[in-house]
Design a protein around this motif. Sequence first.
Motif, mmCIF file in Angstrom:
data_model
loop_
_atom_site.group_PDB
_atom_site.id
_atom_site.type_symbol
_atom_site.label_atom_id
_atom_site.label_comp_id
_atom_site.label_asym_id
_atom_site.label_seq_id
_atom_site.Cartn_x
_atom_site.Cartn_y
_atom_site.Cartn_z
ATOM 1 N N VAL A 12 0.907 -1.082 -0.043
ATOM 2 C CA VAL A 12 -0.056 -0.032 0.035
ATOM 3 C C VAL A 12 1.032 1.353 0.060
ATOM 4 N N ASP A 13 0.772 1.988 -0.924
ATOM 5 C CA ASP A 13 1.392 3.343 -1.015
ATOM 6 C C ASP A 13 0.717 4.329 -0.320
ATOM 7 N N CYS A 14 1.259 4.895 0.813
ATOM 8 C CA CYS A 14 0.275 5.951 1.563
ATOM 9 C C CYS A 14 1.236 6.990 2.140
ATOM 10 N N ILE A 15 0.810 7.725 2.753
ATOM 11 C CA ILE A 15 1.426 8.842 3.708
ATOM 12 C C ILE A 15 1.592 8.118 4.982
ATOM 13 N N VAL A 16 2.878 7.982 5.560
ATOM 14 C CA VAL A 16 3.031 7.370 6.929
ATOM 15 C C VAL A 16 4.442 7.777 7.299
ATOM 16 N N GLY A 17 4.271 8.386 8.735
ATOM 17 C CA GLY A 17 5.520 8.623 9.241
ATOM 18 C C GLY A 17 5.614 10.114 10.017
ATOM 19 N N LEU A 56 -12.301 -8.032 -0.346
ATOM 20 C CA LEU A 56 -12.724 -7.242 0.746
ATOM 21 C C LEU A 56 -11.637 -6.860 1.886
ATOM 22 N N LEU A 57 -10.986 -8.013 2.083
ATOM 23 C CA LEU A 57 -9.863 -7.895 2.865
ATOM 24 C C LEU A 57 -8.876 -6.655 2.355
ATOM 25 N N VAL A 58 -8.232 -6.876 1.102
ATOM 26 C CA VAL A 58 -7.529 -6.006 0.640
ATOM 27 C C VAL A 58 -7.907 -4.529 0.436
ATOM 28 N N SER A 59 -9.020 -4.541 0.003
ATOM 29 C CA SER A 59 -9.786 -3.289 -0.178
ATOM 30 C C SER A 59 -10.029 -2.199 1.111
ATOM 31 N N SER A 60 -10.403 -3.119 2.232
ATOM 32 C CA SER A 60 -10.634 -2.403 3.372
ATOM 33 C C SER A 60 -9.482 -1.873 3.987
ATOM 34 N N VAL A 61 -8.205 -2.886 3.977
ATOM 35 C CA VAL A 61 -7.362 -2.525 4.398
ATOM 36 C C VAL A 61 -6.694 -1.190 3.999
ATOM 37 N N THR A 62 -6.544 -1.258 2.578
ATOM 38 C CA THR A 62 -5.924 -0.459 1.784
ATOM 39 C C THR A 62 -6.822 0.834 1.952
ATOM 40 N N GLN A 63 -8.007 0.851 1.856
ATOM 41 C CA GLN A 63 -8.940 2.227 2.215
ATOM 42 C C GLN A 63 -8.349 2.848 3.413
ATOM 43 N N LEU A 64 -8.537 2.031 4.438
ATOM 44 C CA LEU A 64 -8.180 2.565 5.864
ATOM 45 C C LEU A 64 -6.575 3.431 5.958
ATOM 46 N N LYS A 66 -4.800 4.354 3.457
ATOM 47 C CA LYS A 66 -4.667 5.494 2.466
ATOM 48 C C LYS A 66 -5.347 6.645 3.259
ATOM 49 N N ALA A 67 -6.664 6.510 3.712
ATOM 50 C CA ALA A 67 -7.511 7.496 4.237
ATOM 51 C C ALA A 67 -6.684 8.209 5.694
ATOM 52 N N ARG A 68 -6.304 7.339 6.528
ATOM 53 C CA ARG A 68 -5.847 7.666 7.696
ATOM 54 C C ARG A 68 -4.521 8.395 7.795
ATOM 55 N N GLN A 69 -3.771 8.126 6.709
ATOM 56 C CA GLN A 69 -2.285 8.759 6.897
ATOM 57 C C GLN A 69 -1.722 8.797 8.302
ATOM 58 N N PHE A 70 -1.418 7.566 8.748
ATOM 59 C CA PHE A 70 -0.803 7.469 10.180
ATOM 60 C C PHE A 70 0.439 8.072 10.206
ATOM 61 N N GLN A 71 0.576 8.265 11.484
ATOM 62 C CA GLN A 71 2.282 8.722 11.885
ATOM 63 C C GLN A 71 2.956 7.471 12.173
ATOM 64 N N LEU A 72 2.131 6.686 13.146
ATOM 65 C CA LEU A 72 3.213 5.597 13.419
ATOM 66 C C LEU A 72 2.424 4.334 13.135
ATOM 67 N N ILE A 73 3.461 3.238 12.634
ATOM 68 C CA ILE A 73 3.013 2.079 12.281
ATOM 69 C C ILE A 73 2.385 1.086 13.239
ATOM 70 N N GLU A 74 2.731 1.507 14.555
ATOM 71 C CA GLU A 74 2.014 0.972 15.460
ATOM 72 C C GLU A 74 0.526 1.260 15.702
ATOM 73 N N THR A 75 0.352 2.464 15.297
ATOM 74 C CA THR A 75 -1.194 2.939 15.170
ATOM 75 C C THR A 75 -1.800 2.401 14.173
ATOM 76 N N MET A 76 -1.214 2.229 13.027
ATOM 77 C CA MET A 76 -1.664 1.558 11.629
ATOM 78 C C MET A 76 -1.915 0.004 11.882
ATOM 79 N N ALA A 77 -1.166 -0.547 12.839
ATOM 80 C CA ALA A 77 -1.375 -2.232 13.096
ATOM 81 C C ALA A 77 -2.527 -2.352 13.822
#
Length: 119
Positions: A12-17, A56-64, A66-77
């Motif tokens: 998933v290509d996203c804003i994270v960090g 459904l698994l892939v689309s749900s996770v990808t959408q979350l 991309k939309a959330r633009q997490f700072q931490l991968i811990e929160t993403m997890a």
Amino acid sequence: MIGTAGVRQLQVDCIVGIYPHERAAEQPVLLDLEIDYDFAAAAASDSIGDAADYDLLVSSVTQLIKARQFQLIETMAEETAALLLSRFASAQVVRLEIRKPTAVPTAQYSFVRLERRRA
């Protein structure tokens, strides 16, 4: 008849960090996702309605992600695990690993791994 279904190396290509350069452009994260559930209904019916739907698994996770633009991968997890438990009613356990290949220049990737059980 408990079994495990999932996907490996979902990119998933996203804003994270947390750093400004990480917030300016998308970067890849790689996910391994596993769901433990009772295969009995799916095996008996041979119907996707009784199984873990990978689309459904892939689309749900990808959408979350991309939309959330997490700072931490811990929160993403944590949020990804919660999403999987809520979207897949038959899931008893979810396991996931998230890898961030561009986080540490001298390492292949940084990662977090977790397992969550339905309460």
